[in-house]
Design a protein around this motif. Structure first.
Motif, mmCIF file in Angstrom:
data_model
loop_
_atom_site.group_PDB
_atom_site.id
_atom_site.type_symbol
_atom_site.label_atom_id
_atom_site.label_comp_id
_atom_site.label_asym_id
_atom_site.label_seq_id
_atom_site.Cartn_x
_atom_site.Cartn_y
_atom_site.Cartn_z
ATOM 1 N N ILE A 238 0.853 -1.206 0.000
ATOM 2 C CA ILE A 238 0.000 0.000 0.000
ATOM 3 C C ILE A 238 0.883 1.248 0.000
ATOM 4 C CG2 ILE A 238 -1.712 1.316 1.334
ATOM 5 C CD1 ILE A 238 -2.703 -1.391 2.459
ATOM 6 N N SER A 239 1.845 1.276 0.908
ATOM 7 C CA SER A 239 2.765 2.415 0.992
ATOM 8 C C SER A 239 3.996 2.002 1.791
ATOM 9 C CB SER A 239 2.074 3.602 1.675
ATOM 10 O OG SER A 239 3.041 4.563 2.053
ATOM 11 N N LYS A 240 5.160 2.261 1.237
ATOM 12 C CA LYS A 240 6.397 1.930 1.964
ATOM 13 C C LYS A 240 6.702 2.972 3.029
ATOM 14 C CE LYS A 240 9.131 -0.654 -1.478
ATOM 15 N NZ LYS A 240 8.041 -1.434 -1.974
ATOM 16 N N THR A 241 6.129 4.154 2.869
ATOM 17 C CA THR A 241 6.506 5.257 3.765
ATOM 18 C C THR A 241 5.473 5.545 4.848
ATOM 19 O OG1 THR A 241 5.546 6.803 2.190
ATOM 20 C CG2 THR A 241 7.921 6.428 2.028
ATOM 21 N N VAL A 242 4.360 4.818 4.846
ATOM 22 C CA VAL A 242 3.349 5.075 5.867
ATOM 23 C C VAL A 242 3.963 4.841 7.263
ATOM 24 C CG1 VAL A 242 2.433 2.708 5.887
ATOM 25 C CG2 VAL A 242 0.933 4.616 6.493
ATOM 26 N N GLN A 243 3.563 5.655 8.217
ATOM 27 C CA GLN A 243 4.123 5.514 9.572
ATOM 28 C C GLN A 243 3.572 4.263 10.249
ATOM 29 O OE1 GLN A 243 4.766 8.911 12.341
ATOM 30 N NE2 GLN A 243 3.175 7.948 13.578
ATOM 31 N N VAL A 244 4.468 3.512 10.877
ATOM 32 C CA VAL A 244 4.059 2.286 11.573
ATOM 33 C C VAL A 244 4.543 2.366 13.021
ATOM 34 C CG1 VAL A 244 4.223 -0.228 11.648
ATOM 35 C CG2 VAL A 244 4.329 0.964 9.442
ATOM 36 N N CYS A 245 3.614 2.255 13.933
ATOM 37 C CA CYS A 245 3.959 2.220 15.353
ATOM 38 C C CYS A 245 3.617 0.830 15.875
ATOM 39 C CB CYS A 245 3.154 3.286 16.102
ATOM 40 S SG CYS A 245 3.300 3.159 17.883
ATOM 41 N N VAL A 246 4.633 0.113 16.354
ATOM 42 C CA VAL A 246 4.369 -1.223 16.902
ATOM 43 C C VAL A 246 4.208 -1.089 18.414
ATOM 44 C CG1 VAL A 246 5.085 -3.628 16.979
ATOM 45 C CG2 VAL A 246 5.850 -2.164 15.098
ATOM 46 N N LEU A 247 3.059 -1.537 18.885
ATOM 47 C CA LEU A 247 2.740 -1.398 20.304
ATOM 48 C C LEU A 247 3.106 -2.695 21.025
ATOM 49 C CD1 LEU A 247 -0.710 0.044 19.378
ATOM 50 C CD2 LEU A 247 1.131 1.394 20.364
ATOM 51 N N ASP A 248 3.931 -2.584 22.059
ATOM 52 C CA ASP A 248 4.305 -3.796 22.803
ATOM 53 C C ASP A 248 3.189 -4.114 23.795
ATOM 54 O OD1 ASP A 248 4.835 -1.564 24.380
ATOM 55 O OD2 ASP A 248 6.543 -2.484 25.401
ATOM 56 N N TYR A 249 2.390 -5.107 23.439
ATOM 57 C CA TYR A 249 1.253 -5.434 24.309
ATOM 58 C C TYR A 249 1.761 -6.025 25.613
ATOM 59 C CZ TYR A 249 -2.661 -4.340 21.207
ATOM 60 O OH TYR A 249 -3.607 -3.693 20.458
ATOM 61 N N ARG A 250 1.263 -5.449 26.683
ATOM 62 C CA ARG A 250 1.751 -5.768 28.016
ATOM 63 C C ARG A 250 0.575 -6.189 28.895
ATOM 64 N NH1 ARG A 250 4.222 0.044 28.830
ATOM 65 N NH2 ARG A 250 4.796 -0.301 26.688
ATOM 66 N N PRO A 251 0.815 -6.599 30.131
ATOM 67 C CA PRO A 251 -0.320 -7.017 30.960
ATOM 68 C C PRO A 251 -1.292 -5.859 31.159
ATOM 69 C CG PRO A 251 1.760 -7.533 32.039
ATOM 70 C CD PRO A 251 2.089 -6.711 30.843
ATOM 71 N N ALA A 252 -2.540 -6.085 30.831
ATOM 72 C CA ALA A 252 -3.574 -5.058 31.022
ATOM 73 C C ALA A 252 -4.925 -5.756 31.050
ATOM 74 C CB ALA A 252 -3.544 -4.038 29.887
#
Ligand code: FES
Length: 397
Positions: free
Chosen positions: A344-358
């Motif tokens: 779709i797009s090589k430059t789109v911003q990607v934020c990976v969220l580290d899923y933690r205990p919640a």
């Protein structure tokens, strides 16, 4: 025929956190009381999964209500929503509602007042009107400044020392994520706020904290579409200067092309959209949505939204949020996801969220090294603008 329900707590599972008493808007007055109307809000909000709804086979009186001019007899101590179902009136797209009194998608007029039908108790003689237009409302809290922003905030403007954005949080969500990090907002109701009231509050916050960005987050802010469109429109009227940015942070599951066009037309300039996997089974694991077909359509809506915005509204800033925890998504699927997104797009911003205990899930938070490995996997898929959330702060792009 309606079989009334009541909430029942399993003492062995209860973690005595008090969420059911302190955060839920209980229409019965007090949870587990004889006046329980079986709305199920406490069940959704319980971090311990200790509450179930059971059928109440005890004797109940009936009450008479008038719905759009016709009289019906329904059991006492049930929700207005259940009573309306009894009267043959269902809520369209019910799977897009919250069921806890947060989104107000189910609002009807009862004795002349707008109320959320899912958590309102039916009463003898009640006059209900589902046909008259009601100005949209929904529960919104948490107005305040943020130094980091959300998934749709460009990482380049984060400075970690002063606010870059003001935000508000809409209550109610259509997903049931067992590791929800905003579960107090997602699973609780309260008093409604009109779109203009929320817009004025956000605008005032903008001026107090001297920022240009204003965000709607949640819960799921795209529930109750008329409310969000009007709120953004009002915000745009109050902030028509060139520097202002209106940011919508969403799980993307309810977005369609016409909804996106309407959001952009109203004034949305930045969108943060979650991509919770590529495989429907992963999406179900992450979101707690049991219906496989519904999960598939929700996931596709999110992917299509990113593609549609990138291709048709290039002036809108798009950020994507990807969940990572090895208990929920494999590294192979992260690679698949990265490759699909790069197409779709090589430059789109990607934020990976580290899923933690919640909330309900006792996950082990991924180590910093593991998150860096995830970033490398996404980079190897062709994505250029990836950063990861870790216990030591954000790393990348
Ligand atoms: S479905 Fe009733 S308030 Fe959300």
């Amino acid at each position: 025929m309606i079989m009334p329900c009541i909430a029942q707590r399993d003492q062995n599972l209860c973690i005595f956190c008090g969420a059911c008493r302190n955060s839920v808007t209980c229409p019965g007055g007090e949870v587990f009381s004889p006046d329980c109307i079986g709305c199920g809000a406490c069940r959704l909000a319980c971090p311990g999964s200790a509450i179930e709804l059971i059928e109440d086979r005890g004797r109940r009186k009936n009450v008479c209500i008038r719905v759009n001019g016709t009289i019906f007899s329904v059991p006492e101590k049930i929700t207005l929503k259940a009573a309306l179902l009894h009267a043959g009136i269902s809520f369209p797209h019910e799977e897009r509602h919250c069921g806890v009194g947060g989104c107000w998608c189910c609002a009807v007029l009862a004795d002349g007042n707008a109320v959320p039908a899912c958590i309102t108790c039916v009463r003898e003689g009640m006059v209900i009107d589902t046909e008259t237009y009601i100005e949209p409302g929904r529960v919104v809290t948490g107005f305040g400044p943020h130094m980091v922003g959300g998934v749709g905030t460009p990482v380049s403007i984060r400075n970690y020392s002063s606010p870059i954005e003001v935000a508000c949080f809409t209550h109610g969500c259509n997903l049931r994520c067992p590791q929800c990090q905003n579960h107090i907002m997602a699973f609780t109701g309260g008093l409604e706020m009109k779109p203009k009231e929320a817009a004025v509050m956000l605008s005032n916050m903008r001026r107090i904290f001297r920022v240009h960005r204003m965000a709607f987050s949640g819960g799921e802010c795209t529930l109750n579409r008329p409310w969000l469109i009007q709120a953004i429109g009002e915000l745009k009227k109050l902030n028509h200067d060139e520097k202002s940015r209106i940011h919508v942070d969403t799980n993307g599951s309810l977005l369609t092309e016409d909804y996106l066009d309407e959001l952009v037309g109203a004034g949305m300039t930045d969108a943060g959209i979650d991509l919770k996997g590529t495989r429907p089974a992963t999406f179900q694991r992450v979101t707690g949505i049991r219906d496989a077909e519904l999960a598939r359509s929700y996931l596709e809506n999110a992917w299509n939204s990113v593609k549609y915005l990138v291709e048709n509204h290039p002036h809108v800033f798009v950020g994507t949020g990807i969940p990572y925890n090895r208990a929920l998504i494999s590294k192979e699927e992260v690679l698949e996801l990265g490759e699909r997104l790069a197409r779709i797009s090589k430059t789109v911003q990607v934020c990976v969220l580290d899923y933690r205990p919640a909330f309900r899930l006792k996950l082990e938070q991924p180590a910093v090294e593991e998150m860096i490995e995830i970033k490398k996997i996404l980079n190897s898929a062709g994505l250029e603008n990836v950063f990861v959330q870790t216990s030591r702060g954000h790393i990348g792009p």
